[in-house]
Every structure is written in structure tokens, then in C-alpha cells.
Write a protein that holds these residues in place. Structure first.
Motif, PDB file in Angstrom:
ATOM      1  N   GLY A  55       7.990   6.916  -1.715  1.00 17.62           N
ATOM      2  CA  GLY A  55       7.468   6.931  -3.070  1.00 17.62           C
ATOM      3  C   GLY A  55       8.111   5.923  -3.991  1.00 17.62           C
ATOM      4  N   ALA A  56       8.788   4.927  -3.433  1.00 14.92           N
ATOM      5  CA  ALA A  56       9.522   3.967  -4.259  1.00 14.92           C
ATOM      6  C   ALA A  56       8.587   2.928  -4.852  1.00 14.92           C
ATOM      7  CB  ALA A  56      10.609   3.299  -3.431  1.00 14.92           C
ATOM      8  N   PHE A  57       8.326   3.033  -6.126  1.00 14.69           N
ATOM      9  CA  PHE A  57       7.520   2.060  -6.863  1.00 14.69           C
ATOM     10  C   PHE A  57       8.312   1.650  -8.099  1.00 14.69           C
ATOM     11  CE2 PHE A  57       4.205   4.014  -4.339  1.00 14.69           C
ATOM     12  CZ  PHE A  57       3.385   2.939  -4.026  1.00 14.69           C
ATOM     13  N   PRO A  58       8.076   0.414  -8.600  1.00 16.67           N
ATOM     14  CA  PRO A  58       7.077  -0.548  -8.154  1.00 16.67           C
ATOM     15  C   PRO A  58       7.438  -1.188  -6.821  1.00 16.67           C
ATOM     16  CG  PRO A  58       8.476  -1.529  -9.815  1.00 16.67           C
ATOM     17  CD  PRO A  58       8.861  -0.076  -9.749  1.00 16.67           C
ATOM     18  N   VAL A  59       6.417  -1.733  -6.143  1.00 16.27           N
ATOM     19  CA  VAL A  59       6.567  -2.426  -4.870  1.00 16.27           C
ATOM     20  C   VAL A  59       6.163  -3.882  -5.054  1.00 16.27           C
ATOM     21  CG1 VAL A  59       5.599  -2.652  -2.560  1.00 16.27           C
ATOM     22  CG2 VAL A  59       6.239  -0.396  -3.412  1.00 16.27           C
ATOM     23  N   SER A  60       6.957  -4.796  -4.532  1.00 15.73           N
ATOM     24  CA  SER A  60       6.632  -6.222  -4.602  1.00 15.73           C
ATOM     25  C   SER A  60       6.427  -6.759  -3.190  1.00 15.73           C
ATOM     26  CB  SER A  60       7.755  -7.006  -5.290  1.00 15.73           C
ATOM     27  OG  SER A  60       7.864  -6.630  -6.649  1.00 15.73           O
ATOM     28  N   ILE A  61       5.340  -7.497  -2.995  1.00 14.49           N
ATOM     29  CA  ILE A  61       5.034  -8.082  -1.692  1.00 14.49           C
ATOM     30  C   ILE A  61       4.723  -9.567  -1.868  1.00 14.49           C
ATOM     31  CG2 ILE A  61       3.498  -8.028   0.303  1.00 14.49           C
ATOM     32  CD1 ILE A  61       3.047  -5.063  -0.219  1.00 14.49           C
ATOM     33  N   LYS A  62       5.469 -10.403  -1.158  1.00 15.06           N
ATOM     34  CA  LYS A  62       5.248 -11.843  -1.223  1.00 15.06           C
ATOM     35  C   LYS A  62       4.102 -12.220  -0.290  1.00 15.06           C
ATOM     36  CE  LYS A  62      10.070 -13.004  -2.245  1.00 15.06           C
ATOM     37  NZ  LYS A  62      11.265 -13.769  -1.796  1.00 15.06           N
ATOM     38  N   HIS A  63       3.356 -13.237  -0.699  1.00 17.17           N
ATOM     39  CA  HIS A  63       2.230 -13.704   0.110  1.00 17.17           C
ATOM     40  C   HIS A  63       1.941 -15.165  -0.204  1.00 17.17           C
ATOM     41  CE1 HIS A  63       0.001 -13.174  -3.644  1.00 17.17           C
ATOM     42  NE2 HIS A  63       0.430 -11.916  -3.676  1.00 17.17           N
ATOM     43  N   ALA A  64       0.881 -15.687   0.375  1.00 19.29           N
ATOM     44  CA  ALA A  64       0.592 -17.114   0.270  1.00 19.29           C
ATOM     45  C   ALA A  64       0.309 -17.574  -1.156  1.00 19.29           C
ATOM     46  CB  ALA A  64      -0.593 -17.470   1.164  1.00 19.29           C
ATOM     47  N   HIS A  65      -0.186 -16.691  -2.006  1.00 17.79           N
ATOM     48  CA  HIS A  65      -0.523 -17.068  -3.380  1.00 17.79           C
ATOM     49  C   HIS A  65       0.545 -16.665  -4.395  1.00 17.79           C
ATOM     50  CE1 HIS A  65      -4.404 -18.444  -2.110  1.00 17.79           C
ATOM     51  NE2 HIS A  65      -4.812 -17.247  -1.724  1.00 17.79           N
ATOM     52  N   GLY A  66       1.646 -16.115  -3.921  1.00 20.59           N
ATOM     53  CA  GLY A  66       2.708 -15.712  -4.850  1.00 20.59           C
ATOM     54  C   GLY A  66       3.294 -14.360  -4.481  1.00 20.59           C
ATOM     55  N   THR A  67       3.449 -13.514  -5.468  1.00 20.29           N
ATOM     56  CA  THR A  67       4.001 -12.174  -5.268  1.00 20.29           C
ATOM     57  C   THR A  67       3.145 -11.172  -6.028  1.00 20.29           C
ATOM     58  OG1 THR A  67       6.259 -13.019  -5.065  1.00 20.29           O
ATOM     59  CG2 THR A  67       6.006 -10.672  -5.561  1.00 20.29           C
ATOM     60  N   THR A  68       2.802 -10.090  -5.366  1.00 18.62           N
ATOM     61  CA  THR A  68       2.036  -9.034  -6.016  1.00 18.62           C
ATOM     62  C   THR A  68       2.941  -7.843  -6.270  1.00 18.62           C
ATOM     63  OG1 THR A  68      -0.084  -9.672  -5.043  1.00 18.62           O
ATOM     64  CG2 THR A  68       0.147  -7.366  -5.716  1.00 18.62           C
ATOM     65  N   GLU A  69       2.922  -7.359  -7.494  1.00 19.11           N
ATOM     66  CA  GLU A  69       3.688  -6.164  -7.837  1.00 19.11           C
ATOM     67  C   GLU A  69       2.731  -5.009  -8.045  1.00 19.11           C
ATOM     68  OE1 GLU A  69       6.271  -4.835 -11.588  1.00 19.11           O
ATOM     69  OE2 GLU A  69       7.365  -6.174 -10.238  1.00 19.11           O
ATOM     70  N   ILE A  70       3.001  -3.927  -7.340  1.00 17.28           N
ATOM     71  CA  ILE A  70       2.181  -2.725  -7.445  1.00 17.28           C
ATOM     72  C   ILE A  70       3.018  -1.700  -8.215  1.00 17.28           C
ATOM     73  CG2 ILE A  70       0.923  -0.967  -6.145  1.00 17.28           C
ATOM     74  CD1 ILE A  70       0.975  -3.060  -3.786  1.00 17.28           C
ATOM     75  N   PRO A  71       2.658  -1.414  -9.457  1.00 16.95           N
ATOM     76  CA  PRO A  71       3.508  -0.601 -10.326  1.00 16.95           C
ATOM     77  C   PRO A  71       3.626   0.868  -9.932  1.00 16.95           C
ATOM     78  CG  PRO A  71       1.407  -1.050 -11.385  1.00 16.95           C
ATOM     79  CD  PRO A  71       1.449  -1.890 -10.146  1.00 16.95           C
ATOM     80  N   GLU A  72       2.556   1.432  -9.356  1.00 12.14           N
ATOM     81  CA  GLU A  72       2.580   2.839  -8.968  1.00 12.14           C
ATOM     82  C   GLU A  72       1.650   3.057  -7.781  1.00 12.14           C
ATOM     83  OE1 GLU A  72       1.402   4.908 -12.443  1.00 12.14           O
ATOM     84  OE2 GLU A  72      -0.644   4.119 -12.443  1.00 12.14           O
ATOM     85  N   LYS A  73       1.752   4.209  -7.186  1.00 10.25           N
ATOM     86  CA  LYS A  73       0.951   4.477  -5.989  1.00 10.25           C
ATOM     87  C   LYS A  73      -0.526   4.310  -6.294  1.00 10.25           C
ATOM     88  CE  LYS A  73       0.119   7.909  -2.364  1.00 10.25           C
ATOM     89  NZ  LYS A  73       0.395   6.970  -1.266  1.00 10.25           N
ATOM     90  N   PRO A  74      -1.197   3.399  -5.586  1.00  9.36           N
ATOM     91  CA  PRO A  74      -2.626   3.178  -5.853  1.00  9.36           C
ATOM     92  C   PRO A  74      -3.489   4.315  -5.322  1.00  9.36           C
ATOM     93  CG  PRO A  74      -1.893   1.799  -4.037  1.00  9.36           C
ATOM     94  CD  PRO A  74      -0.664   2.467  -4.579  1.00  9.36           C
ATOM     95  N   LYS A  75      -4.562   4.571  -6.043  1.00  7.47           N
ATOM     96  CA  LYS A  75      -5.483   5.639  -5.657  1.00  7.47           C
ATOM     97  C   LYS A  75      -6.892   5.116  -5.415  1.00  7.47           C
ATOM     98  CE  LYS A  75      -2.907   9.125  -8.298  1.00  7.47           C
ATOM     99  NZ  LYS A  75      -2.968  10.095  -9.423  1.00  7.47           N
ATOM    100  N   ARG A  76      -7.254   4.041  -6.133  1.00  4.29           N
ATOM    101  CA  ARG A  76      -8.597   3.470  -5.993  1.00  4.29           C
ATOM    102  C   ARG A  76      -8.442   2.073  -5.375  1.00  4.29           C
ATOM    103  NH1 ARG A  76     -12.721   5.927  -8.221  1.00  4.29           N
ATOM    104  NH2 ARG A  76     -13.907   3.980  -8.444  1.00  4.29           N
ATOM    105  N   ILE A  77      -8.702   2.008  -4.082  1.00  6.97           N
ATOM    106  CA  ILE A  77      -8.400   0.795  -3.323  1.00  6.97           C
ATOM    107  C   ILE A  77      -9.687   0.150  -2.820  1.00  6.97           C
ATOM    108  CG2 ILE A  77      -7.144  -0.142  -1.343  1.00  6.97           C
ATOM    109  CD1 ILE A  77      -5.420   2.503  -1.552  1.00  6.97           C
TER     110      ILE A  77
END
Length: 368
Positions: A55-77
Motif C-alpha cells: 500500500g505504499a503510495f505515491p509510487v514513481s516509475i521511470k520509463h522512456a518518456h520520463g517518470t510517472t508518479e501515481i499518488p494513490e491506489k488507482p481504481k479506474r484504469i
């Protein structure tokens, strides 16, 4: 050896995805699959994430276009690529929007995905629209009000990424187009994004166990070299062959087979976003393989291919050490292998491969 990087006769992905990503005009098809090894946000990183709190948020994931930060657990994907929707559902969330799947039913949903949605007691997601040239329907995506957009196995451009990111945090390919890493990597990366690291490891373990059982129960697969390609169509002068990092190729190696070393010469010529190469039909004997595995977009292509005089004289074909997947659902399941599709595929795929090894020349529709 006469090599070519021209597209296989039938591309491994629906044409709308190709045009969206690479601007290639390719016939809608399957398999699928894009490809490549990945390390950013996967491998050691995602395994480490598995040890962290789910349950550790926010989550940061690096990728080809930069870094995406997910602030809380997503529900609508929303998922905009193959396989990713399977992973989301396997981890307990039904996406609200998905790409229409080649090999799916009239609504674009595959049997293994539909079964999982029913198991979760959810509502089947809306399928996404694309323009005639493969343009993303941003308005439709906006209307679905997502809090995460996933496209690990996609060709999301930098412009697309920026527009999608204005709608919701977006997770595109990690290193290069159609490169989500192995099915394990994709599962771990999505597990991290959803805060479901432990569940991701659990489903990976289960599916790896299934593949290990297949390998154990079919010792005749071990060490057999193979190459995976397409069927031929009128006018074909080359046979399209998939490189070693393509998902369908990787799946066979997990079942005990070995990708032929002869493919290295082709792989070395592949550039850009291509996940396939080609070899002249006149030079097929330069590709040494015990078994040939192929797929066909149209079942009628299989007899046409097998009647081609140049194809017929190639050793694995001459000795009937071949297997053709010409049924769309099985083609999708094995071209875009996921934690849901792999278990579904095994009872159908394994007998086909066993017949190929035994020199019985198997075609999937023949057993329907």
C-alpha cells in the motif's frame, strides 16, 4: 544469407496499433508479440518493489518518456496495449477501458479475460476507439475518467504521452516501443503501479509453476531448436521470423525449447521498433531449426504456405516438424502471453507442439 527487415506477410498486431505507433500499414492481426528486454522499472527494481509494502503510495516509475508518479491506489484504469488489461484484472481490478483484442469475441474480449471479470463480479470494460489512421480517441478516454492509463506494451509517442498525462498518470513503454519486458516484468511493473506487489509475485509464481510442469511433462521439448514465423500470402518472397525477445518466442523457451542460433543473423539486422526480420524463401536452409512454429491470420493461408515449393523443401517442413496456430484466440493467447492467457493456452498449445516435435505436422484448427 539474404536477409530482410520487411514486415512479415501478416503483422503481429492490429493495424490500428501499428499505424498509431510506427506509421506502418500492416494487415490487422495477431500476435503478437513487440517485444524486447526491459530493465527500467522492472527486473531487480520491481522485485525489490515486491518486498515493499503493497500500500505504499505515491509510487514513481521511470520509463522512456520520463517518470510517472501515481499518488494513490488507482481504481479506474484504462489499458492501451495487449496483455496489460489481463494483468490488471489478474491483480483484482477490472479496467474501465481496454483495447479491442484480436481474437476476442464480438465485443473484443478474450475468453480468459471475460472469465476473470466474471470471477471478480465486475462489468466488462468499454473498448477503445481509434481513428482510421490509428489515432487515439482522447475524448473517449477522458470520458471514462481514469486515474491510471497503462500502455507498457504499446508505441505511445511523446505527443500521445503528454496528452494522456493531462488526463491521468500514464505508464507507457519502459525503454522502447512494444517493449514491456517479459510477461513477468509487466506483471511486476503493473503490480507496483497498483500497489499489489505481493499479489503480482503470487500470480507469477503460479504461472511459472504451470510452465515448469509443461516442461517437465514434455521432456521431448528440451533442447529442441525452433524458429517462429508467419504464414505466406500470394506474392511472398520472404518468410517473416520473430526475434528472440518477442513474447511468443520467449514463451516457447520457457516451455523447454531453444531459439535457433541461426536467428542471430536476422536479429542483428533488425532496427528501430521492429520485432521481426525476414529471410528469402530461397535461403530458408540457412535457418537451422528442429521445429518451425507459425501463425496465420486467415486459416486459408496455412495450406497455401505448405504448398509453396520453396517452403516445402525447408527441413522442418519437409520432415513435418511444424505447428501452425490458425485460430485467433489461441494465436492471441500465445502471441501476447499473460498471467491469464498462458494457463488458458497450455491445454491447446502443448499437444500442437508435441505433434510438431513428433513429425506430425500440426495445425490448430485441425483439432477443433
Amino acid at each position: 544469407m539474404s536477409l530482410s527487415t520487411a514486415a512479415p506477410t501478416r503483422a503481429a498486431r492490429p493495424a490500428r496499433i501499428w499505424t498509431r505507433v510506427a506509421g506502418l500499414a500492416v494487415t490487422a492481426a495477431l500476435v503478437l508479440t513487440g517485444c524486447g528486454t526491459s530493465s527500467s522499472g522492472s527486473g531487480d527494481d520491481t522485485k525489490a518493489a515486491g518486498a515493499a509494502s503493497a500500500g505504499a503510495f505515491p509510487v514513481s516509475i521511470k520509463h522512456a518518456h520520463g517518470t510517472t508518479e501515481i499518488p494513490e491506489k488507482p481504481k479506474r484504469i484504462i489499458t492501451v496495449s495487449w496483455m496489460n488489461h489481463d494483468v490488471v484484472a489478474a491483480l483484482g481490478t477490472v479496467p474501465v477501458g481496454v483495447d479491442k483484442q484480436w481474437g476476442g469475441d464480438k465485443d473484443g474480449h478474450t475468453p480468459w479475460f471475460r472469465t476473470q471479470v466474471e470471477k471478480l463480479g465486475g462489468k466488462l470494460p468499454e473498448t477503445l476507439n481509434y481513428g482510421d489512421s490509428g489515432e487515439i480517441d482522447f475524448e473517449q478516454i477522458l470520458s471514462l475518467d481514469p486515474d491510471l492509463i497503462v500502455g507498457l506494451y504499446s508505441g505511445i509517442t511523446d505527443v500521445d504521452y503528454k496528452r494522456l498525462s493531462e488526463i491521468a498518470p500514464t505508464l507507457p513503454y519502459l525503454e522502447r516501443p512494444f517493449d514491456g519486458g517479459s510477461w513477468q516484468d509487466m506483471t511486476r511493473t503493473i503490480g507496483k503501479a497498483l500497489g499489489e506487489n505481493e499479489k503480482a509475485e503470487s500470480v507469477i509464481t503460479d504461472v511459472e509453476g504451470t510452465l515448469a510442469t509443461v516442461a517437465k511433462e514434455n521432456p521431448q521439448f528440451k533442447g529442441k531448436t525452433f524458429t517462429y514465423g508467419t504464414s505466406l500470402t500470394p506474392g511472398s518472397t520472404d518468410l517473416g521470423l520473430y526475434v528472440d525477445y518477442d513474447p511468443r518466442v520467449r514463451l516457447l523457451t520457457e516451455m523447454g525449447f531453444e531459439n535457433t542460433p541461426s536467428m542471430k543473423a536476422i536479429t542483428d539486422t533488425v532496427k528501430g521498433t521492429n520485432f521481426y526480420g525476414g529471410v528469402s524463401l530461397e535461403k530458408l536452409d540457412d535457418i537451422k531449426a528442429d521445429v518451425f512454429v507459425g501463425w496465420a491470420y486467415d486459416p486459408k493461408e496455412v495450406p497455401y504456405t505448405l504448398k509453396d515449393p520453396l517452403f516445402q523443401r525447408w527441413t522442418p517442413i519437409k520432415n513435418k516438424n511444424y505447428a501452425f496456430v490458425d485460430e485467433a484466440p489461441l494465436g492471441m493467447a500465445t502471441s501476447g502471453p499473460s498471467v491469464l492467457s498462458i494457463p488458458w493456452a497450455m491445454e491447446r498449445y502443448v499437444p500442437l507442439l508435441a505433434d510438431a516435435v513428433a513429425g506430425k505436422g500440426a495445425v490448430s484448427s485441425a483439432g477443433s
